[in-house]
Design a protein around this motif. Structure first.
Motif, mmCIF file in Angstrom:
data_model
loop_
_atom_site.group_PDB
_atom_site.id
_atom_site.type_symbol
_atom_site.label_atom_id
_atom_site.label_comp_id
_atom_site.label_asym_id
_atom_site.label_seq_id
_atom_site.Cartn_x
_atom_site.Cartn_y
_atom_site.Cartn_z
ATOM 1 N N LEU A 484 130.535 5.672 32.532
ATOM 2 C CA LEU A 484 130.344 6.788 31.656
ATOM 3 C C LEU A 484 129.283 7.987 32.691
ATOM 4 C CD1 LEU A 484 131.808 7.824 29.130
ATOM 5 C CD2 LEU A 484 129.595 7.022 28.791
ATOM 6 N N THR A 485 128.201 8.474 32.504
ATOM 7 C CA THR A 485 127.662 9.046 33.528
ATOM 8 C C THR A 485 128.165 9.576 34.716
ATOM 9 O OG1 THR A 485 125.876 6.872 33.822
ATOM 10 C CG2 THR A 485 125.624 8.505 31.483
ATOM 11 N N ALA A 486 128.235 8.778 35.663
ATOM 12 C CA ALA A 486 128.133 8.905 36.711
ATOM 13 C C ALA A 486 130.032 9.761 36.691
ATOM 14 C CB ALA A 486 128.945 7.916 37.684
ATOM 15 N N ARG A 487 130.789 9.228 36.198
ATOM 16 C CA ARG A 487 131.780 10.630 35.996
ATOM 17 C C ARG A 487 131.594 11.604 35.279
ATOM 18 N NH1 ARG A 487 135.707 6.753 34.194
ATOM 19 N NH2 ARG A 487 135.477 6.403 32.528
ATOM 20 N N SER A 488 130.706 11.599 34.635
ATOM 21 C CA SER A 488 129.948 12.873 33.771
ATOM 22 C C SER A 488 129.659 14.109 34.781
ATOM 23 C CB SER A 488 129.675 12.660 32.215
ATOM 24 O OG SER A 488 128.132 12.196 32.925
ATOM 25 N N GLY A 489 129.147 13.254 35.888
ATOM 26 C CA GLY A 489 128.140 14.306 37.483
ATOM 27 C C GLY A 489 129.467 15.701 37.332
ATOM 28 N N PHE A 490 128.803 16.645 37.405
ATOM 29 C CA PHE A 490 130.203 17.478 38.183
ATOM 30 C C PHE A 490 128.688 18.385 39.518
ATOM 31 C CE2 PHE A 490 128.330 19.567 34.647
ATOM 32 C CZ PHE A 490 127.019 20.829 35.507
ATOM 33 N N ALA A 491 130.181 18.372 40.052
ATOM 34 C CA ALA A 491 129.442 18.628 42.022
ATOM 35 C C ALA A 491 129.411 19.980 42.130
ATOM 36 C CB ALA A 491 130.122 18.133 42.856
ATOM 37 N N PRO A 492 128.208 20.578 42.341
ATOM 38 C CA PRO A 492 127.572 22.048 42.803
ATOM 39 C C PRO A 492 129.209 21.955 43.596
ATOM 40 C CG PRO A 492 126.349 20.876 43.042
ATOM 41 C CD PRO A 492 126.983 19.239 42.582
ATOM 42 N N HIS A 493 129.674 23.076 44.087
ATOM 43 C CA HIS A 493 130.927 23.664 44.908
ATOM 44 C C HIS A 493 130.102 23.053 46.346
ATOM 45 C CE1 HIS A 493 133.604 25.159 41.815
ATOM 46 N NE2 HIS A 493 132.874 24.821 41.126
ATOM 47 N N PRO A 494 130.786 23.010 47.468
ATOM 48 C CA PRO A 494 130.647 22.920 48.987
ATOM 49 C C PRO A 494 129.819 25.028 49.011
ATOM 50 C CG PRO A 494 132.984 22.971 48.915
ATOM 51 C CD PRO A 494 132.222 22.537 47.357
ATOM 52 N N VAL A 495 128.739 24.091 49.732
ATOM 53 C CA VAL A 495 127.503 25.733 50.047
ATOM 54 C C VAL A 495 127.915 26.278 51.271
ATOM 55 C CG1 VAL A 495 125.704 26.817 49.872
ATOM 56 C CG2 VAL A 495 126.673 25.230 47.785
ATOM 57 N N ASP A 496 127.327 26.911 52.204
ATOM 58 C CA ASP A 496 128.131 27.851 53.183
ATOM 59 C C ASP A 496 126.590 27.289 53.862
ATOM 60 O OD1 ASP A 496 127.584 28.372 55.618
ATOM 61 O OD2 ASP A 496 127.897 30.806 55.139
ATOM 62 N N PRO A 497 125.971 26.144 54.562
ATOM 63 C CA PRO A 497 125.165 26.261 55.139
ATOM 64 C C PRO A 497 124.357 27.155 55.289
ATOM 65 C CG PRO A 497 126.682 24.752 56.291
ATOM 66 C CD PRO A 497 127.427 26.125 55.645
ATOM 67 N N ALA A 498 125.097 28.090 55.904
ATOM 68 C CA ALA A 498 123.303 29.518 56.028
ATOM 69 C C ALA A 498 123.151 29.572 55.235
ATOM 70 C CB ALA A 498 124.767 30.258 56.394
ATOM 71 N N LEU A 499 124.112 29.603 54.476
ATOM 72 C CA LEU A 499 122.965 30.413 52.493
ATOM 73 C C LEU A 499 121.776 29.263 52.296
ATOM 74 C CD1 LEU A 499 125.759 30.930 50.485
ATOM 75 C CD2 LEU A 499 124.014 32.330 51.373
ATOM 76 N N LEU A 500 122.013 28.263 52.962
ATOM 77 C CA LEU A 500 120.492 27.026 52.748
ATOM 78 C C LEU A 500 119.333 27.492 53.492
ATOM 79 C CD1 LEU A 500 122.502 23.915 52.339
ATOM 80 C CD2 LEU A 500 121.264 25.080 50.573
ATOM 81 N N SER A 501 119.627 27.914 54.372
ATOM 82 C CA SER A 501 118.092 28.384 55.292
ATOM 83 C C SER A 501 117.183 28.422 55.318
ATOM 84 C CB SER A 501 118.911 29.241 56.108
ATOM 85 O OG SER A 501 118.761 30.734 55.535
ATOM 86 N N ILE A 502 116.959 29.038 53.433
ATOM 87 C CA ILE A 502 115.675 28.943 52.827
ATOM 88 C C ILE A 502 115.290 27.164 52.178
ATOM 89 C CG2 ILE A 502 114.307 30.144 51.208
ATOM 90 C CD1 ILE A 502 116.706 32.085 50.792
ATOM 91 N N PRO A 503 113.861 26.973 52.906
ATOM 92 C CA PRO A 503 113.799 25.380 52.617
ATOM 93 C C PRO A 503 113.928 25.304 51.023
ATOM 94 C CG PRO A 503 111.989 26.860 53.218
ATOM 95 C CD PRO A 503 113.380 27.796 53.723
ATOM 96 N N ALA A 504 114.768 24.234 50.707
ATOM 97 C CA ALA A 504 114.071 23.756 49.604
ATOM 98 C C ALA A 504 112.364 23.343 49.186
ATOM 99 C CB ALA A 504 115.145 22.843 49.062
#
Lengths: 506, 97
Positions: A484-504
């Motif tokens: 139930l809880t796993a099905r409730s997870g909603f995925a963030p939409h795919p992200v352009d990798p270039a936008l992830l360049s700032i380290p998390a």
């Protein structure tokens, strides 16, 4: 099938659970005003409110099973909404059950208090569904205004009035920030729908637009206030201290669950494309919240204040999952919130049962030797505290909640190893205050002049038993609830990798 | 006009925030919060010139909610005045720790 929210009948079907709860609550409010205040009337309205919550749960499940979805529009129809609805309604049900009996002891005869819980719960359900800044704002306010009143429910208590005043002033202050954040995001993108904002962010590459950045920051501040994250947590201990114990439990469990529901939805559905911009900030807020909350909780002598700091700490853990930014992480959040709601309900029910009537506070010293006089209360409290701690087996669901949270954090694209290490280390610190209460309950003698503890009523006992049994049972068989809880997870939409360049990684 | 309106809104919002942080009277604090909300309303109205009526609808919502909040807030302030005969926050200090 896919609903079109512009068609009135389909809009009604999509909002059926929320409308059931709101309509029923308004009728109950009329019924509450029908007769003069008395204990019997208060109990009757409490029964009615519990029935309405169960009915709403049924309509949530029925609507969820119909399997309809929407692609756009101001409200969502997805597993996340339905699961959060059930978690919120569970919190409301437990709160009403405990407070019908606790109010009699505290001398509170207001039947409308149960209706206020229902109004707050309907605001929370709107928050779980909202996909439009305007609807989110309305949901937060419907919830908050009802909870401000609940905080000051005990009108004879000076402490309650003080807690309500602090909650109201800081809550309204936070609303100002939240709203200004919304205005600036609207100004930067020209949209209030979450998906439209997300699309505009990518279309116009607004990631570094100062108006948008300030807006996102203010929105984060406003929501951090609502979930009581450090450094915006100062209100929580005072408010929980002043409010009646069941209401404090409601604020700690359901208000937090609803605030996290909208937090997650805004951040995952709208700001996913600028992950690199906010991940660091949210991670630092999480670290501060975990460290400060745990360290300050160690020095508390009043159990309600200690539980308040413990709820602040849990906000920190949940923020770690928000930082992870994956579907697995949002599933972990719903599981965590379910476990946390059960444990919080139980713990505050015990606090209420042990709190002497009147203006006195709830010192931890009064828990010494509880095992010798009320063994079942002591066992229940031990289970809830171990669940907060995330202890294996005896802590039941609490252990798996932390487990899923940590595995989601480590498996996320950002590999939040440092954050995970801090979660584990601060959990060790939290053993210091959780276990000291358990030691006081089981290993210290009862003071000779300790006041006698009246037996808990049947509804309170039911809540205590159900919460403890669910925590332990779902801790042994977490597989019963994870689909139930796993099905409730909603995925963030795919992200352009270039936008992830700032380290998390902080 | 848009830039000036947004600037005025930001100034008003800042005055409200500074007021909440520095003043100690509950009523004045509450007035500062209302100032913050109305500063935001000004932003919304100004922006709706650019983007259409959504901002104005938002303002109606905010005003409705602010009115409801004011009713509850003033009731809470009255209830604390009944207990303490003051609304000065420095004198309202039972809860600590």
């Amino acid at each position: 099938m896919i609903y079109d929210l512009a068609v009135p009948s389909q809009l009604l079907a999509a909002l059926l659970p929320d409308l059931t709860l709101m309509g029923g609550a308004i009728l109950l409010l009329l019924a509450a005003a029908w007769r003069p205040e008395s204990d019997a009337h208060q109990r009757l309205i409490g029964r009615g409110a519990m029935g309405l919550v169960v009915l709403t749960m049924g309509s949530v499940i029925a609507t969820a099973l119909r399997g309809a979805t929407v692609t756009d529009g101001p409200i969502a129809m997805d597993g996340f909404r339905w699961t959060m609805d059930l978690v919120i309604l569970l919190g409301a049900l437990g709160t009403i059950a405990i407070s019908t009996e606790q109010h009699v002891r505290d001398g509170i005869k207001h039947p409308e208090s149960h209706v206020l819980v229902l109004f707050a719960a309907s605001g929370m359900m709107i928050l779980a569904a909202a996909r439009d800044l305007m609807v989110i704002f309305l949901g937060i306010e419907i919830m908050s205004v009802a909870v401000y009143v609940l905080a000051g429910l005990n009108r004879r208590s000076s402490r309650a009035a003080e807690g309500a005043l602090k909650y109201f002033l800081l809550g309204a202050f936070a609303t100002g920030f939240l709203l200004y954040g919304m205005a600036l995001i609207y100004g930067a993108t020209g949209e209030t729908r979450l998906q439209e904002i997300a699309a505009a962010l990518i279309r116009h590459s607004l990631a570094l637009d100062p108006m948008f950045l300030v807006g996102m920051g203010l929105l984060l501040i406003g929501l951090a206030f609502k979930v009581a994250a450090v450094p915006f947590h100062m209100w929580a201990p005072d408010v929980y201290d002043g409010a009646p114990a069941p209401i404090a439990g409601f604020m700690a469990a359901s208000v937090k669950a609803a605030a996290f529901a909208t937090f997650l939805r805004i951040w995952y559905e709208t700001f996913y494309s600028v992950y690199g911009l906010w991940a660091n900030t949210v991670a630092w807020v999480a670290i501060l919240t975990m460290v400060v909350g745990n360290v300050v909780a160690l020095s508390q002598t009043n159990i309600k204040r200690m539980l308040a700091y413990s709820s602040i700490v849990h906000s920190g853990y949940l923020l770690v999952a928000v930082t992870a930014g994956t579907a697995v992480a949002s599933g972990a959040v719903t599981f965590y919130l379910l476990a946390y709601t059960l444990a919080t309900l139980g713990a505050f029910a015990v606090v209420g049962a042990l709190q002497p009537v009147g203006e006195t506070d709830a010192p931890i010293a009064s828990y010494e030797g509880l095992w010798t006089v009320r063994p079942w209360l002591a066992v229940g409290m031990a289970i809830y505290l171990l669940a907060f701690l995330g202890f294996p087996v005896f802590g039941g669901m609490g252990f798996f909640a932390k487990w899923y949270l940590l595995s989601a954090a480590i498996a996320s694209p950002g590999r939040l190893v440092l954050l995970s290490v801090i979660v584990v280390l601060t959990s060790v610190i939290s053993a210091g205050y959780y276990l000291s209460i358990i030691r006081a309950m089981f290993m210290k003698p009862r003071a000779a002049d300790a006041p006698e503890i009246p037996a808990a009523g049947p509804l309170t006992r039911t809540v205590l038993v159900v919460a403890a049994v669910l925590i332990v049972a779902l801790g042994i068989l977490p597989g019963q609830i994870t689909p139930l809880t796993a099905r409730s997870g909603f995925a963030p939409h795919p992200v352009d990798p270039a936008l992830l360049s700032i380290p998390a990684q902080p | 006009m848009l830039a000036e309106s947004l600037l005025l809104s930001a100034v008003l919002f800042t005055i409200g925030v500074v007021g909440v942080l520095t003043r100690r009277n509950a009523i004045i604090l509450f007035m500062c919060v209302e100032l913050m909300l109305n500063a935001v309303n000004l932003s919304f109205v100004a922006l709706s010139k650019l983007y259409g009526a959504t901002g104005q609808v938002f303002v109606i919502m905010v005003m409705t909610v602010a009115a409801a909040e004011a009713a509850v807030g003033l009731a809470i302030i009255i209830s604390i005045f009944r207990h303490r005969q003051t609304v000065h926050l420095d004198d309202i200090n039972l809860l600590k720790g």
